[in-house]
Design a protein around this motif. Sequence first.
Motif, PDB file in Angstrom:
ATOM      1  N   LYS A 116       0.548  -1.542   0.071  1.00  0.00           N
ATOM      2  CA  LYS A 116      -0.249  -0.427   0.599  1.00  0.00           C
ATOM      3  C   LYS A 116       0.542   1.329  -0.080  1.00  0.00           C
ATOM      4  CE  LYS A 116      -3.971  -1.947   2.450  1.00  0.00           C
ATOM      5  NZ  LYS A 116      -4.633  -1.785   3.280  1.00  0.00           N
ATOM      6  N   ALA A 117       1.959   1.218   0.836  1.00  0.00           N
ATOM      7  CA  ALA A 117       2.961   2.746   0.524  1.00  0.00           C
ATOM      8  C   ALA A 117       3.218   2.563  -0.386  1.00  0.00           C
ATOM      9  CB  ALA A 117       3.411   1.952   2.454  1.00  0.00           C
ATOM     10  N   PHE A 118       3.832   1.581  -1.245  1.00  0.00           N
ATOM     11  CA  PHE A 118       4.545   1.861  -2.240  1.00  0.00           C
ATOM     12  C   PHE A 118       3.943   2.373  -3.689  1.00  0.00           C
ATOM     13  CE2 PHE A 118       4.659  -0.488  -6.577  1.00  0.00           C
ATOM     14  CZ  PHE A 118       7.287   0.077  -6.584  1.00  0.00           C
ATOM     15  N   SER A 119       2.402   1.487  -3.342  1.00  0.00           N
ATOM     16  CA  SER A 119       1.835   2.371  -4.669  1.00  0.00           C
ATOM     17  C   SER A 119       1.312   3.935  -4.700  1.00  0.00           C
ATOM     18  CB  SER A 119       0.225   1.247  -4.664  1.00  0.00           C
ATOM     19  OG  SER A 119      -0.351   1.521  -3.403  1.00  0.00           O
ATOM     20  N   LYS A 120       1.240   4.276  -3.448  1.00  0.00           N
ATOM     21  CA  LYS A 120       1.103   5.773  -2.964  1.00  0.00           C
ATOM     22  C   LYS A 120       1.998   6.052  -2.458  1.00  0.00           C
ATOM     23  CE  LYS A 120      -3.305   4.311  -0.317  1.00  0.00           C
ATOM     24  NZ  LYS A 120      -3.595   3.509   1.020  1.00  0.00           N
ATOM     25  N   ALA A 121       3.423   5.883  -2.766  1.00  0.00           N
ATOM     26  CA  ALA A 121       4.035   7.089  -3.179  1.00  0.00           C
ATOM     27  C   ALA A 121       4.293   6.976  -3.951  1.00  0.00           C
ATOM     28  CB  ALA A 121       5.796   6.084  -2.861  1.00  0.00           C
ATOM     29  N   PRO A 122       4.867   9.010  -3.963  1.00  0.00           N
ATOM     30  CA  PRO A 122       4.998  10.118  -4.779  1.00  0.00           C
ATOM     31  C   PRO A 122       6.165   9.804  -6.661  1.00  0.00           C
ATOM     32  CG  PRO A 122       5.078  11.521  -3.030  1.00  0.00           C
ATOM     33  CD  PRO A 122       5.237   9.465  -2.671  1.00  0.00           C
ATOM     34  N   GLY A 123       7.411   8.790  -6.181  1.00  0.00           N
ATOM     35  CA  GLY A 123       8.141   8.724  -6.493  1.00  0.00           C
ATOM     36  C   GLY A 123       7.245   7.851  -7.995  1.00  0.00           C
ATOM     37  N   LEU A 124       6.478   6.508  -7.552  1.00  0.00           N
ATOM     38  CA  LEU A 124       5.988   6.338  -8.813  1.00  0.00           C
ATOM     39  C   LEU A 124       5.056   6.396  -9.476  1.00  0.00           C
ATOM     40  CD1 LEU A 124       4.900   3.290  -9.368  1.00  0.00           C
ATOM     41  CD2 LEU A 124       3.339   2.507  -7.514  1.00  0.00           C
ATOM     42  N   LYS A 125       4.384   7.319  -8.928  1.00  0.00           N
ATOM     43  CA  LYS A 125       3.379   7.933  -9.723  1.00  0.00           C
ATOM     44  C   LYS A 125       4.249   8.683 -10.666  1.00  0.00           C
ATOM     45  CE  LYS A 125      -0.270  11.710  -9.924  1.00  0.00           C
ATOM     46  NZ  LYS A 125      -0.684  13.452  -8.648  1.00  0.00           N
ATOM     47  N   GLN A 126       5.271   9.343 -10.213  1.00  0.00           N
ATOM     48  CA  GLN A 126       6.613  10.164 -11.913  1.00  0.00           C
ATOM     49  C   GLN A 126       6.901   8.988 -12.551  1.00  0.00           C
ATOM     50  OE1 GLN A 126       9.270  12.049  -9.226  1.00  0.00           O
ATOM     51  NE2 GLN A 126       7.912  13.650  -8.305  1.00  0.00           N
ATOM     52  N   VAL A 127       7.155   8.427 -12.175  1.00  0.00           N
ATOM     53  CA  VAL A 127       7.448   7.027 -13.364  1.00  0.00           C
ATOM     54  C   VAL A 127       7.052   6.109 -14.189  1.00  0.00           C
ATOM     55  CG1 VAL A 127       8.399   4.681 -13.170  1.00  0.00           C
ATOM     56  CG2 VAL A 127       9.393   5.992 -11.289  1.00  0.00           C
ATOM     57  N   MET A 128       5.485   6.459 -13.768  1.00  0.00           N
ATOM     58  CA  MET A 128       3.857   5.633 -14.091  1.00  0.00           C
ATOM     59  C   MET A 128       3.844   7.123 -15.606  1.00  0.00           C
ATOM     60  SD  MET A 128       1.153   4.009 -11.957  1.00  0.00           S
ATOM     61  CE  MET A 128       1.687   2.569 -11.217  1.00  0.00           C
ATOM     62  N   GLN A 129       3.921   8.445 -15.314  1.00  0.00           N
ATOM     63  CA  GLN A 129       3.665   9.339 -16.355  1.00  0.00           C
ATOM     64  C   GLN A 129       4.670   9.197 -17.793  1.00  0.00           C
ATOM     65  OE1 GLN A 129       3.638  12.879 -13.391  1.00  0.00           O
ATOM     66  NE2 GLN A 129       1.714  12.699 -13.307  1.00  0.00           N
ATOM     67  N   LYS A 130       6.086   9.177 -16.545  1.00  0.00           N
ATOM     68  CA  LYS A 130       7.394   9.002 -17.859  1.00  0.00           C
ATOM     69  C   LYS A 130       7.017   7.923 -18.801  1.00  0.00           C
ATOM     70  CE  LYS A 130      10.391  11.014 -14.813  1.00  0.00           C
ATOM     71  NZ  LYS A 130      12.105  11.410 -14.525  1.00  0.00           N
ATOM     72  N   SER A 131       6.482   7.230 -18.194  1.00  0.00           N
ATOM     73  CA  SER A 131       6.301   5.496 -18.650  1.00  0.00           C
ATOM     74  C   SER A 131       4.562   5.750 -20.143  1.00  0.00           C
ATOM     75  CB  SER A 131       5.963   4.006 -18.605  1.00  0.00           C
ATOM     76  OG  SER A 131       4.846   4.135 -17.646  1.00  0.00           O
ATOM     77  N   GLY A 132       3.996   6.647 -19.847  1.00  0.00           N
ATOM     78  CA  GLY A 132       3.299   6.428 -20.319  1.00  0.00           C
ATOM     79  C   GLY A 132       2.268   6.627 -20.207  1.00  0.00           C
ATOM     80  N   VAL A 133       1.978   6.303 -19.132  1.00  0.00           N
ATOM     81  CA  VAL A 133       0.464   6.199 -18.315  1.00  0.00           C
ATOM     82  C   VAL A 133      -0.402   6.948 -18.384  1.00  0.00           C
ATOM     83  CG1 VAL A 133      -0.523   5.738 -16.043  1.00  0.00           C
ATOM     84  CG2 VAL A 133       1.589   4.105 -16.604  1.00  0.00           C
ATOM     85  N   THR A 134      -1.491   6.832 -18.896  1.00  0.00           N
ATOM     86  CA  THR A 134      -2.831   8.682 -18.653  1.00  0.00           C
ATOM     87  C   THR A 134      -3.633   7.857 -17.963  1.00  0.00           C
ATOM     88  OG1 THR A 134      -3.820   7.003 -20.721  1.00  0.00           O
ATOM     89  CG2 THR A 134      -1.828   8.320 -21.824  1.00  0.00           C
ATOM     90  N   GLY A 135      -4.451   8.976 -17.804  1.00  0.00           N
ATOM     91  CA  GLY A 135      -5.177   8.891 -16.663  1.00  0.00           C
ATOM     92  C   GLY A 135      -5.362   8.521 -14.690  1.00  0.00           C
ATOM     93  N   THR A 136      -6.097   7.959 -14.465  1.00  0.00           N
ATOM     94  CA  THR A 136      -5.541   7.812 -12.726  1.00  0.00           C
ATOM     95  C   THR A 136      -5.266   6.273 -13.100  1.00  0.00           C
ATOM     96  OG1 THR A 136      -6.453   9.738 -11.852  1.00  0.00           O
ATOM     97  CG2 THR A 136      -6.054   8.531 -10.371  1.00  0.00           C
TER      98      THR A 136
END
Length: 246
Positions: A116-136
């Motif tokens: 849970k902590a990993f999935s909510k970490a700000p760093g993961l959101k940044q990694v997802m955005q750079k990989s091309g994840v769109t939306g929430t």
Amino acid sequence: MNRSRSIYKFLYAAITLFFISCGEAEEKSTTDTMTTADTTAVVTPPAAANTIISTPQHMLIIRHKVADFAKWQTAYDNHDSARLANGLHSYVIGRGVEDSNMVMVAVKADDMNKAKAFSKAPGLKQVMQKSGVTGTPRVQYMTNFFQDTLVLSTPIRSMTLFTVKDKDAWKKSFDEGKQERTDNGISTRVIATDADDDKKIMLVTALMDTAKARAYWNSDALKKRREAGGVVGMPERFVFRVVKRY
């Protein structure tokens, strides 16, 4: 003359006795061989391997859309060390059947709190955005209590999410419908509950016959089965193709 006849009779009798003896010996040899063959041919078949896992397994399930699947998967695999450091192990990646840019990621978790902590970490959101994840991204924390690991020929899966009045009552009704599902080309793969609410169920099935399965989903038979199991409201279903197993 009489003496010659006696000799011939003696020779005839001797030859006849010789062939009879050979025949008996051959028959005995054949019988012994057949007996031996029959004895050695009896082989006990090996016991069928048990493919069912009932030991609880924490899972992190994430669904999101990507702009480019190949680019996203490269970024995902490159981030594996960070997942491992948090007790997360990549398990399955699936792509939507109707929209191949909709991705489902299943990850095994050693510790649900860490997951849970990993999935909510700000760093993961940044990694997802750079990989091309769109939306929430949609994140779910589940605990498997049934899994069938038998290898099947089809990669098509259906993940269904729904709420029940009582988990045990639903499971009893669900088990009673096994033959009904088999007849409609559906094989159960995973049953899990929400880590924080065991009335929220995740059911993953393999579609052995997609046409039959889709017809069954809209049938009165399944409607009655849901009612008997205490399913609340309409289930949410996501059909995907397994593209990678770790």
